[in-house]
Design an enzyme around this catalytic site. Structure first.
Site, PDB file in Angstrom:
ATOM      1  N   ASN A  71      42.650  46.876  34.980  1.00  0.00           N
ATOM      2  CA  ASN A  71      43.937  46.531  35.145  1.00  0.00           C
ATOM      3  C   ASN A  71      45.038  47.186  34.351  1.00  0.00           C
ATOM      4  O   ASN A  71      44.348  47.547  33.068  1.00  0.00           O
ATOM      5  CB  ASN A  71      43.794  44.956  34.996  1.00  0.00           C
ATOM      6  N   CYS A 123      38.512  44.924  43.268  1.00  0.00           N
ATOM      7  CA  CYS A 123      38.875  43.605  42.758  1.00  0.00           C
ATOM      8  C   CYS A 123      38.245  42.446  43.213  1.00  0.00           C
ATOM      9  O   CYS A 123      38.043  42.273  44.482  1.00  0.00           O
ATOM     10  CB  CYS A 123      40.440  43.228  42.515  1.00  0.00           C
ATOM     11  N   HIS A 124      37.424  41.368  42.331  1.00  0.00           N
ATOM     12  CA  HIS A 124      36.652  40.525  43.016  1.00  0.00           C
ATOM     13  C   HIS A 124      37.671  39.317  43.194  1.00  0.00           C
ATOM     14  O   HIS A 124      36.826  38.027  43.361  1.00  0.00           O
ATOM     15  CB  HIS A 124      35.683  39.979  42.015  1.00  0.00           C
ATOM     16  N   HIS A 161      46.161  40.907  42.828  1.00  0.00           N
ATOM     17  CA  HIS A 161      46.207  39.598  42.120  1.00  0.00           C
ATOM     18  C   HIS A 161      47.359  38.773  42.776  1.00  0.00           C
ATOM     19  O   HIS A 161      47.664  37.946  42.154  1.00  0.00           O
ATOM     20  CB  HIS A 161      46.466  39.761  40.372  1.00  0.00           C
TER      21      HIS A 161
END
Length: 468
Positions: A157, A179-180, A216
């Protein structure tokens, strides 16, 4: 790579940030459980001792009888050694130290600006990007020189700007960001579905979703399980549980600063009609500061937390201590599913199957038609042998697009500011971020950004020194 009997051997993976005590161990665990691919992992890290420690841990792991994977691990001293001939490149680095992160996250609090993560957007995200982008310029140039045909997987990130930098430097690069956060929202939908329908044993990947947004700050406009539309179920659950929220039995919001009760998600669903698909700590930072991050009391009322850097230091200390135990054989890595999909994606790219997963790549195929094609977006994509085909996810509702566009525009400014050491352009991005916009006078904004740059100058290019 060598193909035979539905297996791929002699796969060469360069791991940049190979001294990691987070992603590296997760990656080792997944490799240990997978027998269809094998090869060599080259660990490269500016902290060579940490990489060598991970090499030791990996070699102990892969000598175990219960490990089916066959991988050799070796520590190398340069990007050239790591990358030459690599089939895959993994990047998972910490740009700077926790001292720099301390400034990123907590210095703005002196001016009444609160951040719950501080690594993607807001003041912390900007400063982290200014440190990270020059590192990614070096990495991208090295990939172009030594492994131009490799697939590159980013875990660092700020995800969007890391991927954006890779493509800016090397437009032909085959890179994507993993990304999880989407996985976590799929799990919540699964759990709510099980709670409300009585169906048991639903797997996370059986929750089919259409993903659209930026990292995000992702959204679902479709979600289903075996033909069951999950939107009405989610809506009804929110109507009945809005004040209480959803409490994951394994991650109760009151028991850790990384957890939440998902009330921010619920509120965004009521406002916009789509399912916000990231953790509440991340989602809150993309929105005006007076929505969810006005002050610590407001944060508490929404049942998430301001994750302190002191807490991260405690976690890192625990990981360092665990590394010693793992090296000495006092503890073993548990071979349980990690929930990550990196190995699945590598297998698919090697030709061992077909996978649909969410990834961060440029919007050049118009995956989200009403965002610029220069934006790095997060949508689903189809992974097959040596191929990633992004899924056209459709248009964002205008209300959500209006929330995303300031960040897309900031990404353009931050990238240029980092590449040219342009303080004024960085300041423009800084003051237009929703957490900062309208909160500070021009003089205070300039003073805050100057102080934050001073606090992280060790990891910034020479060109920024004239501003402090």
């Amino acid at each position: 790579m060598i193909y035979a009997d539905n297996k791929v051997t002699d796969v060469k993976i360069a791991y940049i940030g190979g001294g990691s005590h987070g992603w590296a161990w997760t990656f080792m665990t997944d490799l240990a459980r997978e027998s269809a691919i094998s090869g060599t992992i080259r660990l490269y890290d500016i902290d060579m001792e940490a990489a060598k420690n991970n090499e030791c841990i990996a070699k102990r792991l892969f000598r175990r009888d219960d490990v089916v994977g066959k991988w050799d691990f070796t520590t190398v001293g340069s990007l050239q050694e790591a990358l030459t001939g690599a089939d895959f490149v993994l990047i998972s680095i910490l740009p700077g130290t926790f001292e720099e992160m301390q400034s990123d996250v907590h210095y703005p609090e002196r001016y009444g600006i609160y951040q719950s993560v501080g690594d993607t957007s807001g003041p912390g995200g900007l400063l982290r990007a200014l440190r990270t982008i020059p590192m990614y310029v070096e990495i991208a140039n090295a990939i172009k020189k030594y492994s131009k045909d490799a697939w590159v997987i980013n875990y660092t990130n700020p995800m969007t700007l890391c991927v954006k930098t890779l493509y800016h430097v090397f437009p032909e690069i085959k890179a994507f960001g993993c990304c999880h956060e989407v996985f976590g929202t799929q799990k919540i939908l699964r759990n709510i579905c099980e709670l409300t329908t009585g169906i048991k044993g639903i797997e996370r990947n059986e929750i089919f979703v259409n993903v659209l947004g930026i990292n995000h700050f992702t959204w679902f406009d479709q979600a289903s399980y075996k033909g069951i539309d999950l939107f009405p179920i989610y809506r009804k659950f929110i109507e009945e549980s809005f004040e209480e929220g959803y409490h994951d039995p394994d991650r109760n919001w009151a028991n850790g600063t990384f957890n939440c009760a998902h009330r921010v998600k619920f509120d965004l669903f009521q406002k916009f009609g789509l399912i916000a698909a990231a953790g509440d700590r991340h989602l809150a930072e993309f929105l005006p500061g007076d929505w969810y991050l006005k002050d610590p009391e407001t944060v508490k009322s929404w049942k998430f937390a301001l994750t302190t850097v002191e807490q991260r230091k405690v976690t890192q200390k625990e990981r360092n201590e665990r590394a010693v135990r793992l090296m000495n054989g006092e503890e073993d890595i548990e071979l349980k599913p990690t929930g990550e999909e990196g190995i699945m994606l590598i297998k698919a790219l090697c030709g061992l199957g077909r996978v649909v997963s969410n990834v961060n790549i440029p919007n050049t195929n118009g995956q989200i038609p009403n965002l610029p094609n220069t934006a790095v977006v997060e949508t689903n994509a189809v992974f097959e042998r040596n191929s990633i085909k992004p899924v056209v996810s459709g248009r964002l509702p205008e209300g959500i697009r209006d929330l995303i566009m300031p960040h897309v525009e900031d990404h353009e400014m931050i990238l240029e500011a980092a590449l040219t050491c342009d303080f004024e352009l960085a300041l423009k991005a800084f003051t237009s971020d929703p957490l900062v916009k309208g909160k500070l006078s021009e003089a205070d904004a300039r003073e805050l950004l100057t102080a934050m740059i001073r606090n992280t100058i060790k990891y910034l290019p020479e060109g920024f020194k004239k501003y402090i």
